[in-house]
Enzyme design. Structure first.
Site: not given
Ligand code: UDP
Ligand code: MG
Length: 141
Positions: A10, A50, A58, A86, A92, A103, A113, A116, A127
């Site tokens: 990112k 997204y 968010f 993951r 996250t 992360r 963070n 992705h 994706e």
């Molecule tokens: N995100 C955020 N605030 C939140 C949750 C998610 O800004 O409370 C952003 C963050 O960059 C995250 C992305 O949205 O990586 C996608 O969210 P997801 O819940 O899918 O998390 P991920 O799969 O990336 O761990």
């Molecule tokens: Mg996700």
């Protein structure tokens, strides 16, 4: 099962100069890199990528962040790649991410963070296709 997942470095990670270290981390963990490029996402492209989160509070901030600077999408392949990637990236929110995860090492906060990771085999393929054509994923390495 051999699976594919999409990693994106990112804008926070790319602008901080962490691209090389994160790619080395990916390779140390035994992922095969099928495709890699640097892109500048438009707001429209980030919104589309997204879209699944469009009702979330968010979403607007996420779209703005993801279109704020260069990103590096990387198509990865490995046994159990979805779960494995993951595991390697961690939670996250970096405050909750395990020691040694990408992360934990590189993310600033829950929004910015660093990386992705796809959340299912089906979404991983979708994706990857968002960023790479079939020809770009040919067996090159
Ligand atoms: N995100 C955020 N605030 C939140 C949750 C998610 O800004 O409370 C952003 C963050 O960059 C995250 C992305 O949205 O990586 C996608 O969210 P997801 O819940 O899918 O998390 P991920 O799969 O990336 O761990
Ligand atoms: Mg996700």
């Amino acid at each position: 099962m051999i699976e594919r997942t999409l990693c994106i470095l990112k804008p926070d990670a790319v602008s901080a100069g962490n691209t090389g270290n994160i790619i080395a981390h990916i390779q140390k963990e035994g992922f095969r890199i099928l495709g890699l490029k640097m892109v500048a996402l438009s707001g429209k492209a980030a919104s589309k990528f997204y879209e699944v989160h469009k009702e979330r509070p968010f979403y607007a901030g996420l779209v703005e962040f993801m279109s704020s600077g260069a990103c590096v999408p990387i198509a990865l392949e490995k046994e159990n790649a979805i779960a494995e990637w993951r595991r390697v990236i961690g939670s996250t929110d970096p405050a909750e991410a395990a020691d040694g995860t990408i992360r934990k090492l590189y993310a600033k906060n829950k929004g910015e963070n660093a990386v992705h990771g796809s959340d299912s085999v089906e979404n991983g393929l979708r994706e990857i296709a968002f960023f790479f054509t079939e020809a770009e994923l040919a067996d090159l390495a």
